[in-house]
Design an enzyme around this catalytic site. Structure first.
Site, PDB file in Angstrom:
ATOM      1  N   GLU A 155      38.050  38.633  41.544  1.00 21.11           N
ATOM      2  CA  GLU A 155      37.655  38.784  40.149  1.00 21.11           C
ATOM      3  C   GLU A 155      37.140  37.479  39.562  1.00 21.11           C
ATOM      4  O   GLU A 155      37.701  36.404  39.792  1.00 21.11           O
ATOM      5  CB  GLU A 155      38.866  39.252  39.345  1.00 21.11           C
ATOM      6  CG  GLU A 155      38.602  39.481  37.874  1.00 21.11           C
ATOM      7  CD  GLU A 155      39.810  40.035  37.146  1.00 21.11           C
ATOM      8  OE1 GLU A 155      39.668  40.400  35.967  1.00 21.11           O
ATOM      9  OE2 GLU A 155      40.903  40.097  37.758  1.00 21.11           O
ATOM     10  N   GLU A 256      41.545  47.566  30.377  1.00 25.45           N
ATOM     11  CA  GLU A 256      42.312  46.321  30.372  1.00 25.45           C
ATOM     12  C   GLU A 256      42.026  45.577  29.073  1.00 25.45           C
ATOM     13  O   GLU A 256      41.498  44.472  29.072  1.00 25.45           O
ATOM     14  CB  GLU A 256      41.968  45.463  31.592  1.00 25.45           C
ATOM     15  CG  GLU A 256      43.028  44.396  31.855  1.00 25.45           C
ATOM     16  CD  GLU A 256      42.688  43.496  33.025  1.00 25.45           C
ATOM     17  OE1 GLU A 256      43.395  43.562  34.041  1.00 25.45           O
ATOM     18  OE2 GLU A 256      41.712  42.726  32.919  1.00 25.45           O
TER      19      GLU A 256
END
Length: 275
Positions: A155, A256
Protein backbone atom coordinates in the site's frame (compact mmCIF):
# COMPACT_ATOMS: atom_id res chain seq x y z
CA UNK A 1 -21.70 2.58 -13.35
CA UNK A 2 -20.53 3.36 -9.81
CA UNK A 3 -21.43 2.29 -6.30
CA UNK A 4 -24.16 -0.21 -7.19
CA UNK A 5 -21.77 -2.41 -9.19
CA UNK A 6 -19.08 -2.71 -6.49
CA UNK A 7 -18.37 -5.28 -3.78
CA UNK A 8 -17.90 -3.37 -0.53
CA UNK A 9 -16.47 -4.53 2.76
CA UNK A 10 -16.11 -2.64 6.03
CA UNK A 11 -12.80 -2.09 7.79
CA UNK A 12 -13.58 -2.93 11.41
CA UNK A 13 -10.41 -1.23 12.64
CA UNK A 14 -11.68 2.24 11.71
CA UNK A 15 -15.47 1.78 11.64
CA UNK A 16 -17.64 0.52 14.51
CA UNK A 17 -14.75 1.35 16.85
CA UNK A 18 -17.22 2.59 19.48
CA UNK A 19 -17.79 -1.14 20.09
CA UNK A 20 -15.41 -3.76 21.49
CA UNK A 21 -13.60 -5.67 18.76
CA UNK A 22 -15.61 -8.85 19.21
CA UNK A 23 -18.89 -6.99 18.75
CA UNK A 24 -17.96 -5.28 15.50
CA UNK A 25 -18.54 -8.19 13.07
CA UNK A 26 -22.14 -8.50 14.26
CA UNK A 27 -22.59 -4.73 13.97
CA UNK A 28 -21.36 -4.84 10.38
CA UNK A 29 -23.80 -7.66 9.64
CA UNK A 30 -26.64 -5.72 11.27
CA UNK A 31 -25.81 -2.77 8.99
CA UNK A 32 -26.25 -5.06 5.99
CA UNK A 33 -22.66 -5.90 5.12
CA UNK A 34 -21.53 -9.44 4.38
CA UNK A 35 -17.76 -8.86 4.32
CA UNK A 36 -15.19 -7.19 6.59
CA UNK A 37 -11.48 -6.48 6.73
CA UNK A 38 -9.11 -5.70 9.61
CA UNK A 39 -5.81 -4.15 10.50
CA UNK A 40 -3.87 -6.49 12.81
CA UNK A 41 -6.07 -6.09 15.91
CA UNK A 42 -3.42 -6.78 18.56
CA UNK A 43 -1.17 -3.74 18.25
CA UNK A 44 1.11 -4.85 21.08
CA UNK A 45 1.32 -8.50 20.14
CA UNK A 46 2.25 -10.11 16.84
CA UNK A 47 1.57 -13.50 18.44
CA UNK A 48 -1.53 -13.28 20.64
CA UNK A 49 -2.60 -16.24 22.71
CA UNK A 50 -4.72 -18.86 20.95
CA UNK A 51 -7.81 -17.97 22.97
CA UNK A 52 -7.80 -14.41 21.58
CA UNK A 53 -7.44 -15.63 18.00
CA UNK A 54 -10.20 -18.18 18.51
CA UNK A 55 -12.53 -15.59 20.06
CA UNK A 56 -12.18 -13.26 17.08
CA UNK A 57 -12.63 -16.15 14.66
CA UNK A 58 -15.86 -17.15 16.42
CA UNK A 59 -17.14 -13.57 16.40
CA UNK A 60 -16.63 -13.33 12.64
CA UNK A 61 -18.17 -16.73 11.98
CA UNK A 62 -21.12 -16.16 14.32
CA UNK A 63 -21.87 -12.84 12.58
CA UNK A 64 -22.01 -14.62 9.23
CA UNK A 65 -19.59 -12.20 7.56
CA UNK A 66 -16.59 -13.03 5.41
CA UNK A 67 -13.10 -11.83 6.31
CA UNK A 68 -11.71 -10.57 3.01
CA UNK A 69 -8.58 -8.74 4.11
CA UNK A 70 -6.13 -8.74 7.04
CA UNK A 71 -3.02 -6.70 7.80
CA UNK A 72 0.13 -8.30 9.06
CA UNK A 73 1.41 -6.87 12.35
CA UNK A 74 2.29 -3.21 11.80
CA UNK A 75 2.76 -1.72 15.25
CA UNK A 76 0.42 0.92 16.68
CA UNK A 77 -2.40 1.66 14.24
CA UNK A 78 -3.88 4.20 14.30
CA UNK A 79 -0.92 6.05 15.71
CA UNK A 80 2.67 6.94 14.90
CA UNK A 81 3.65 3.55 13.48
CA UNK A 82 3.17 2.73 9.84
CA UNK A 83 4.57 -0.76 9.65
CA UNK A 84 7.30 -2.95 11.06
CA UNK A 85 8.86 -5.02 8.30
CA UNK A 86 11.53 -2.49 7.28
CA UNK A 87 12.50 -1.52 10.84
CA UNK A 88 15.77 -3.10 11.99
CA UNK A 89 15.85 -4.92 15.30
CA UNK A 90 12.90 -5.86 17.44
CA UNK A 91 10.09 -4.64 15.20
CA UNK A 92 11.32 -6.58 12.18
CA UNK A 93 11.61 -9.67 14.38
CA UNK A 94 8.04 -9.12 15.56
CA UNK A 95 6.87 -8.89 11.98
CA UNK A 96 8.56 -12.19 11.14
CA UNK A 97 7.02 -13.84 14.17
CA UNK A 98 3.62 -12.67 12.97
CA UNK A 99 3.84 -13.91 9.38
CA UNK A 100 2.62 -17.46 9.87
CA UNK A 101 0.27 -16.50 12.70
CA UNK A 102 -1.52 -13.98 10.48
CA UNK A 103 -1.49 -16.27 7.46
CA UNK A 104 -2.92 -19.19 9.43
CA UNK A 105 -5.63 -16.99 10.96
CA UNK A 106 -6.55 -15.67 7.52
CA UNK A 107 -6.67 -19.19 6.12
CA UNK A 108 -8.96 -20.35 8.93
CA UNK A 109 -11.55 -17.82 7.77
CA UNK A 110 -11.04 -18.14 4.02
CA UNK A 111 -9.35 -14.75 3.76
CA UNK A 112 -7.30 -14.40 0.59
CA UNK A 113 -5.61 -10.99 0.96
CA UNK A 114 -2.85 -10.00 3.40
CA UNK A 115 -1.60 -6.41 3.60
CA UNK A 116 2.00 -5.64 4.61
CA UNK A 117 2.67 -2.02 5.57
CA UNK A 118 6.24 -1.05 4.76
CA UNK A 119 7.47 0.89 7.79
CA UNK A 120 8.74 4.41 8.47
CA UNK A 121 12.26 5.59 7.76
CA UNK A 122 14.50 5.43 10.83
CA UNK A 123 17.03 8.11 11.79
CA UNK A 124 20.60 6.92 11.49
CA UNK A 125 19.79 3.93 9.29
CA UNK A 126 20.68 3.85 5.60
CA UNK A 127 17.42 3.78 3.59
CA UNK A 128 19.01 1.22 1.29
CA UNK A 129 19.54 -1.08 4.27
CA UNK A 130 15.90 -0.66 5.27
CA UNK A 131 14.80 -1.45 1.73
CA UNK A 132 16.93 -4.59 1.65
CA UNK A 133 15.44 -5.73 4.97
CA UNK A 134 11.96 -4.93 3.70
CA UNK A 135 12.40 -7.03 0.58
CA UNK A 136 13.75 -9.93 2.63
CA UNK A 137 10.71 -9.83 4.90
CA UNK A 138 8.25 -9.26 2.07
CA UNK A 139 9.56 -12.35 0.29
CA UNK A 140 8.79 -14.34 3.42
CA UNK A 141 5.33 -12.77 3.60
CA UNK A 142 4.63 -13.47 -0.08
CA UNK A 143 5.56 -17.12 0.39
CA UNK A 144 3.28 -17.40 3.43
CA UNK A 145 0.46 -15.80 1.46
CA UNK A 146 1.05 -18.20 -1.41
CA UNK A 147 0.91 -21.13 1.01
CA UNK A 148 -2.70 -20.26 1.84
CA UNK A 149 -3.68 -19.25 -1.69
CA UNK A 150 -3.66 -15.52 -0.90
CA UNK A 151 -2.25 -12.36 -2.41
CA UNK A 152 0.19 -10.01 -0.68
CA UNK A 153 -0.83 -6.34 -0.79
CA UNK A 154 1.54 -3.36 -0.83
CA UNK A 155 0.00 0.00 0.00
CA UNK A 156 0.97 3.60 -0.69
CA UNK A 157 0.12 6.01 2.13
CA UNK A 158 0.21 9.80 1.92
CA UNK A 159 3.07 12.15 2.68
CA UNK A 160 1.15 14.82 4.68
CA UNK A 161 -0.05 12.26 7.26
CA UNK A 162 2.87 9.81 7.04
CA UNK A 163 5.94 11.93 6.21
CA UNK A 164 8.44 9.21 7.16
CA UNK A 165 6.73 6.44 5.20
CA UNK A 166 8.71 5.85 1.98
CA UNK A 167 5.88 4.59 -0.25
CA UNK A 168 3.87 7.76 -0.85
CA UNK A 169 2.97 7.33 -4.51
CA UNK A 170 1.47 4.63 -6.67
CA UNK A 171 4.70 4.16 -8.68
CA UNK A 172 6.72 3.67 -5.47
CA UNK A 173 4.36 0.98 -4.18
CA UNK A 174 4.11 -0.76 -7.54
CA UNK A 175 7.90 -0.81 -7.81
CA UNK A 176 8.00 -2.77 -4.54
CA UNK A 177 5.28 -5.10 -5.89
CA UNK A 178 7.41 -5.78 -8.95
CA UNK A 179 10.55 -6.38 -6.89
CA UNK A 180 8.74 -8.91 -4.69
CA UNK A 181 7.38 -10.78 -7.68
CA UNK A 182 10.80 -10.78 -9.35
CA UNK A 183 12.37 -12.16 -6.17
CA UNK A 184 9.80 -14.91 -5.53
CA UNK A 185 8.58 -15.78 -9.01
CA UNK A 186 5.14 -16.28 -7.44
CA UNK A 187 3.37 -13.28 -8.95
CA UNK A 188 1.09 -12.94 -5.94
CA UNK A 189 2.17 -9.46 -4.83
CA UNK A 190 -0.39 -6.81 -5.78
CA UNK A 191 -0.96 -3.08 -5.34
CA UNK A 192 -3.42 -1.87 -2.71
CA UNK A 193 -4.94 1.21 -4.34
CA UNK A 194 -6.23 3.51 -1.60
CA UNK A 195 -7.89 6.40 -3.42
CA UNK A 196 -7.85 8.64 -0.35
CA UNK A 197 -4.11 8.32 0.18
CA UNK A 198 -3.35 8.80 -3.51
CA UNK A 199 -5.56 11.89 -3.68
CA UNK A 200 -3.77 13.34 -0.63
CA UNK A 201 -0.53 12.90 -2.58
CA UNK A 202 -1.98 14.93 -5.45
CA UNK A 203 -1.92 12.06 -7.92
CA UNK A 204 -4.02 12.08 -11.08
CA UNK A 205 -6.44 9.34 -10.05
CA UNK A 206 -7.91 8.53 -13.49
CA UNK A 207 -4.39 8.16 -14.89
CA UNK A 208 -3.31 6.05 -11.92
CA UNK A 209 -6.29 3.74 -12.43
CA UNK A 210 -5.57 3.43 -16.14
CA UNK A 211 -1.92 2.62 -15.48
CA UNK A 212 -2.19 0.28 -12.50
CA UNK A 213 -5.63 -1.35 -12.47
CA UNK A 214 -4.14 -4.58 -13.82
CA UNK A 215 -1.70 -4.75 -10.87
CA UNK A 216 -4.30 -3.88 -8.23
CA UNK A 217 -5.38 -6.55 -5.76
CA UNK A 218 -7.55 -4.43 -3.45
CA UNK A 219 -9.06 -0.95 -3.33
CA UNK A 220 -9.87 1.23 -0.32
CA UNK A 221 -11.82 4.47 -0.26
CA UNK A 222 -12.48 7.55 1.83
CA UNK A 223 -13.45 11.02 0.67
CA UNK A 224 -11.06 13.95 0.60
CA UNK A 225 -10.75 16.33 2.37
CA UNK A 226 -11.54 14.88 5.78
CA UNK A 227 -11.23 11.13 5.22
CA UNK A 228 -14.98 10.80 5.70
CA UNK A 229 -17.65 8.77 3.95
CA UNK A 230 -18.27 9.26 0.22
CA UNK A 231 -20.10 12.53 -0.32
CA UNK A 232 -18.47 14.35 2.59
CA UNK A 233 -15.60 15.61 0.43
CA UNK A 234 -14.88 16.35 -3.20
CA UNK A 235 -13.63 13.07 -4.67
CA UNK A 236 -15.80 11.64 -7.49
CA UNK A 237 -15.61 8.19 -5.94
CA UNK A 238 -18.51 6.64 -7.86
CA UNK A 239 -16.89 7.67 -11.15
CA UNK A 240 -13.46 6.46 -10.09
CA UNK A 241 -14.80 3.07 -8.99
CA UNK A 242 -16.71 2.82 -12.24
CA UNK A 243 -13.47 3.46 -14.14
CA UNK A 244 -11.73 0.77 -12.11
CA UNK A 245 -14.44 -1.73 -12.96
CA UNK A 246 -14.28 -0.85 -16.66
CA UNK A 247 -10.52 -1.38 -16.46
CA UNK A 248 -11.13 -4.93 -15.25
CA UNK A 249 -10.99 -4.64 -11.46
CA UNK A 250 -13.68 -6.85 -9.91
CA UNK A 251 -12.31 -7.21 -6.39
CA UNK A 252 -13.37 -5.80 -3.04
CA UNK A 253 -13.63 -2.12 -2.19
CA UNK A 254 -12.80 -1.53 1.48
CA UNK A 255 -14.56 1.25 3.36
CA UNK A 256 -11.73 2.78 5.36
CA UNK A 257 -13.00 6.16 6.44
CA UNK A 258 -13.62 7.99 9.69
CA UNK A 259 -17.08 7.34 11.10
CA UNK A 260 -19.70 10.05 11.13
CA UNK A 261 -23.39 10.53 11.87
CA UNK A 262 -24.28 9.00 8.51
CA UNK A 263 -21.41 6.58 7.99
CA UNK A 264 -23.39 4.39 5.58
CA UNK A 265 -26.24 6.64 4.47
CA UNK A 266 -24.56 7.14 1.08
CA UNK A 267 -24.83 3.42 0.24
CA UNK A 268 -28.27 1.81 -0.22
CA UNK A 269 -28.70 -1.20 2.05
CA UNK A 270 -29.24 -3.55 -0.88
CA UNK A 271 -25.81 -2.58 -2.23
CA UNK A 272 -23.96 -3.55 0.97
CA UNK A 273 -24.22 -7.31 0.53
CA UNK A 274 -21.75 -9.10 -1.71
CA UNK A 275 -23.22 -10.34 -4.96
Amino acid sequence: MGFAEQRFNVNLSILFTELPLLERPAAAAAAGFTAVELWWPWVDSPTPVRSELDALKRAIEDAGVQLTGLNFYAGQLPGPDRGALSLPGVESERFRANIDVAADFAQSLGCRALNALYGNRVDGVDPAAQDALALENLVLAARAADRIGAILLIEALNRPESPRYPLVSAPAAVDVVDRINDATGLGNAKFLMDLYHLSMNGEDLPSTIERYASKTGHVQIADNPGRGAPGTGALPLAELLGQLRKAGYEGWVGLEYKPGAESFGWLPREARAAR
